[in-house]
Design a protein around this motif. Structure first.
Motif, PDB file in Angstrom:
ATOM      1  N   THR A   1       9.834  -2.509   6.547  1.00  0.00           N
ATOM      2  CA  THR A   1       8.886  -3.579   6.836  1.00  0.00           C
ATOM      3  C   THR A   1       7.475  -3.151   6.446  1.00  0.00           C
ATOM      4  OG1 THR A   1      10.256  -4.094   8.712  1.00  0.00           O
ATOM      5  CG2 THR A   1       8.091  -5.147   8.631  1.00  0.00           C
ATOM      6  N   ILE A   2       6.781  -4.012   5.694  1.00  0.00           N
ATOM      7  CA  ILE A   2       5.398  -3.700   5.343  1.00  0.00           C
ATOM      8  C   ILE A   2       4.475  -4.771   5.920  1.00  0.00           C
ATOM      9  CG2 ILE A   2       3.702  -3.483   3.481  1.00  0.00           C
ATOM     10  CD1 ILE A   2       5.684  -2.196   1.756  1.00  0.00           C
ATOM     11  N   LEU A   3       3.409  -4.314   6.543  1.00  0.00           N
ATOM     12  CA  LEU A   3       2.378  -5.219   7.045  1.00  0.00           C
ATOM     13  C   LEU A   3       1.116  -4.903   6.272  1.00  0.00           C
ATOM     14  CD1 LEU A   3       2.539  -7.312   9.218  1.00  0.00           C
ATOM     15  CD2 LEU A   3       1.717  -5.655  10.856  1.00  0.00           C
TER      16      LEU A   3
ATOM     17  N   ASN B   1       9.456   8.270   5.464  1.00  0.00           N
ATOM     18  CA  ASN B   1      10.473   7.225   5.578  1.00  0.00           C
ATOM     19  C   ASN B   1      10.182   6.292   6.734  1.00  0.00           C
ATOM     20  OD1 ASN B   1      12.410   7.104   3.598  1.00  0.00           O
ATOM     21  ND2 ASN B   1      13.301   9.050   4.305  1.00  0.00           N
ATOM     22  N   PRO B   2       9.061   5.593   6.686  1.00  0.00           N
ATOM     23  CA  PRO B   2       8.650   4.803   7.850  1.00  0.00           C
ATOM     24  C   PRO B   2       9.545   3.598   8.055  1.00  0.00           C
ATOM     25  CG  PRO B   2       7.242   4.326   5.985  1.00  0.00           C
ATOM     26  CD  PRO B   2       8.171   5.408   5.535  1.00  0.00           C
ATOM     27  N   LYS B   3       9.624   3.182   9.311  1.00  0.00           N
ATOM     28  CA  LYS B   3      10.319   1.941   9.621  1.00  0.00           C
ATOM     29  C   LYS B   3       9.356   0.779   9.359  1.00  0.00           C
ATOM     30  CE  LYS B   3      12.774   0.388  13.536  1.00  0.00           C
ATOM     31  NZ  LYS B   3      14.050  -0.063  13.613  1.00  0.00           N
ATOM     32  N   ILE B   4       8.100   1.024   9.714  1.00  0.00           N
ATOM     33  CA  ILE B   4       7.060   0.040   9.441  1.00  0.00           C
ATOM     34  C   ILE B   4       5.950   0.733   8.662  1.00  0.00           C
ATOM     35  CG2 ILE B   4       5.397  -1.579  10.425  1.00  0.00           C
ATOM     36  CD1 ILE B   4       6.968  -1.570  12.959  1.00  0.00           C
ATOM     37  N   LEU B   5       5.469   0.059   7.652  1.00  0.00           N
ATOM     38  CA  LEU B   5       4.352   0.606   6.896  1.00  0.00           C
ATOM     39  C   LEU B   5       3.154  -0.328   7.056  1.00  0.00           C
ATOM     40  CD1 LEU B   5       3.320   2.697   4.898  1.00  0.00           C
ATOM     41  CD2 LEU B   5       4.319   1.369   3.065  1.00  0.00           C
ATOM     42  N   LEU B   6       2.060   0.214   7.580  1.00  0.00           N
ATOM     43  CA  LEU B   6       0.853  -0.587   7.764  1.00  0.00           C
ATOM     44  C   LEU B   6      -0.106  -0.283   6.615  1.00  0.00           C
ATOM     45  CD1 LEU B   6       0.333   0.288  11.533  1.00  0.00           C
ATOM     46  CD2 LEU B   6       1.518  -1.700  10.587  1.00  0.00           C
TER      47      LEU B   6
END
Lengths: 245, 247
Positions: free
Chosen positions: A180-182, A145-150
């Motif tokens: 958020t996805i980067l 359950n990431p806050k940011i996904l790289l």
């Protein structure tokens, strides 16, 4: 909650022992929560370095990654260029290993199902195709359950139909559990298909050249003409991008 | 009939036949036939002597082997990770690798007396550098990408060791185990011959004084059988378990 701010003043890189050069110089952009952002830039410009900095694998830089003026320690999921699965653990074990004690393995079942990997959960990674391994690494990242996904060019060297299938599965999963996805890529079509916003990066030393919002509705993203039309318009209106692709 | 399966037994049979034929032609006490050796072996097993001495030697083997492996793995991993320590201790390793086994054995007995711990120490010192070097190379070859993945997904130290480092070191540990067993049991016999009053080496020494080749060969056969059993019953299954994920 405010946006996450990426502000990297300098990042040096020792290419040889005698010379030092900047790979990143005054790179600044913000990550609004739950937005899908694609980073586009020529290869070798330092995109992977940037992701490693955000993932705190690389702390040797000047600048900050902050939210509300505070340094950031979020749950970060990282999907690498190669799936980086443990070959001696099964698909299921690979995913369950990243969970902490509070996270249940029920969500693993759901994720396996949505990525169509239920049947393969007891296989070892060497018995999977590349597309399947990539899907496992996506599940592994979503499972925490990431806050940011790289995501670092995660779909390179997949054939077109497989890539399309994984794109669709990724977006489906992301809409179910927004974060958020980067996403790093050098394929403009892929970027337009997936992103809310495109961030174009210059060759080394890397900085932001332009940011462009993709205003195609999600339900029209599988329409090839729509994507192609947007791409043509983009290249006409922003000639500076042409050199990057 | 599966030729691959029968070939090993056939070759063993041929070996025994050649031995028997040579013994027949030489017809001398210095080369007893396999039949005589088996008879002696049986007699020694019944009397309990062989099992007692074999047991004592095996006990020394297990103790010195365990110490050498545990210590060797710990030092090997440390040197593999830490470049400065490795640069510092590399010379020491080369020195210890090249001290003849006989010299360490003699020195241990001279310095610490003809005692059990001196015997064990001598074996450990002989084996340790080999384990360290093998495990150090294994540690250097650890996959950096996977380690990065573990850092990113916040693996604990224990988790990283069990799921990431150990599976990668396993082939190196197995290699150290195999070469280690072969080396250690040969050294132990010399250690026993020089300074102990029990064990296989001591017995072989006694029979050598009588030129009793039948007994010497009987003890040899017993020892080879035990080492083969260790290979088949312990090491092979460990291998199978560890490579099940390979294609």
């Amino acid at each position: 909650m405010n946006d996450i701010l990426i502000n990297i003043k300098h990042k040096h890189y020792d290419s040889t022992h005698s010379t030092q050069h900047n790979t990143i110089e005054n790179l600044k952009f913000s990550l609004p929560s739950n937005e899908f952002i694609c980073l586009i830039g020529p290869s070798g410009c330092g995109k992977t370095t940037l992701l490693n900095i955000i993932a705190q694998l690389d702390n040797d830089f000047e600048g900050e990654i902050s939210q509300d003026g505070q340094a950031l320690h979020p749950n970060i999921g990282y999907i690498f260029q190669n799936p980086r699965l443990l070959p001696w653990r099964t698909v299921r074990e690979n995913i369950e290993l990243v969970l902490n004690k509070e996270q249940s393995s029920d969500c693993v079942n759901l994720l396996l199902k949505s990525m169509q990997l239920e049947e393969s959960q007891n296989k070892y990674p060497q018995h999977l195709s590349l597309g399947m391994s990539r899907r496992v690494s996506i599940i592994r990242a979503f499972a925490i359950n990431p806050k940011i996904l790289l995501m670092d060019e995660p779909f390179v060297s997949l054939d077109a139909p497989t890539a399309r299938q994984v794109h669709e599965l990724l977006i489906k999963l992301w809409l179910q559990r927004p974060h958020t996805i980067l996403f790093v890529t050098h394929d403009l079509r892929e970027a337009i298909t997936l992103a809310d916003r495109l961030v174009f990066l210059s060759p080394s030393p890397m900085s932001v050249i332009s940011e462009i919002k993709v205003d195609i509705a999600r339900e029209n993203r599988n329409n090839e003409n729509e994507i192609e039309g947007f791409r043509q318009k983009l290249l006409q209106n922003h000639p500076e991008i042409n050199d990057l692709l | 009939m599966n030729l691959n399966k029968t070939l090993p037994s056939l070759s063993l049979l041929l070996f025994v036949l050649i031995w028997h034929g040579m013994a027949f032609f030489v017809n001398d006490n210095t080369l007893p036939s396999p039949v005589i050796v088996v008879e002696v072996l049986w007699k020694e097993v019944i009397s309990g002597d062989l099992l007692r001495h074999l047991g004592i030697t095996l006990q020394r083997l297990i103790i010195s082997f365990s110490i050498a492996m545990l210590l060797g793995c710990a030092i090997g991993i440390t040197l593999g990770i830490n470049k400065k320590l490795n640069a510092f201790f590399d010379n020491w390793l080369v020195i210890f690798l090249n001290i003849p086994a006989l010299v360490t054995i003699i020195l241990c007995y001279v310095w610490f007396g003809l005692i059990e711990s001196a015997a064990i120490l001598a074996v450990v010192i002989n084996k340790l550098p080999n384990v360290i070097v093998t495990i150090r190379e294994g540690t250097k070859a650890l996959d950096k990408d996977l380690l990065e993945m573990a850092v990113c997904y916040k693996f604990s130290k224990t988790k990283t060791f069990i799921h990431l480092i150990w599976p990668q070191l396993h082939p190196f540990v197995m290699a150290a185990t195999r070469t280690g067993l072969a080396l250690i049991w040969k050294i132990i016999l010399v250690v026993e011959l020089l300074g102990r009053s029990d064990g296989m080496g001591y017995q072989l020494h006694l029979y050598f004084q009588d030129f009793d080749v039948a007994h010497i060969l009987a003890y040899t056969v017993a020892f080879i059988t035990v080492i083969q059993a260790i290979e088949l019953l312990i090491l092979k299954p460990m291998d199978q378990q560890a490579i099940r994920w390979r294609r």
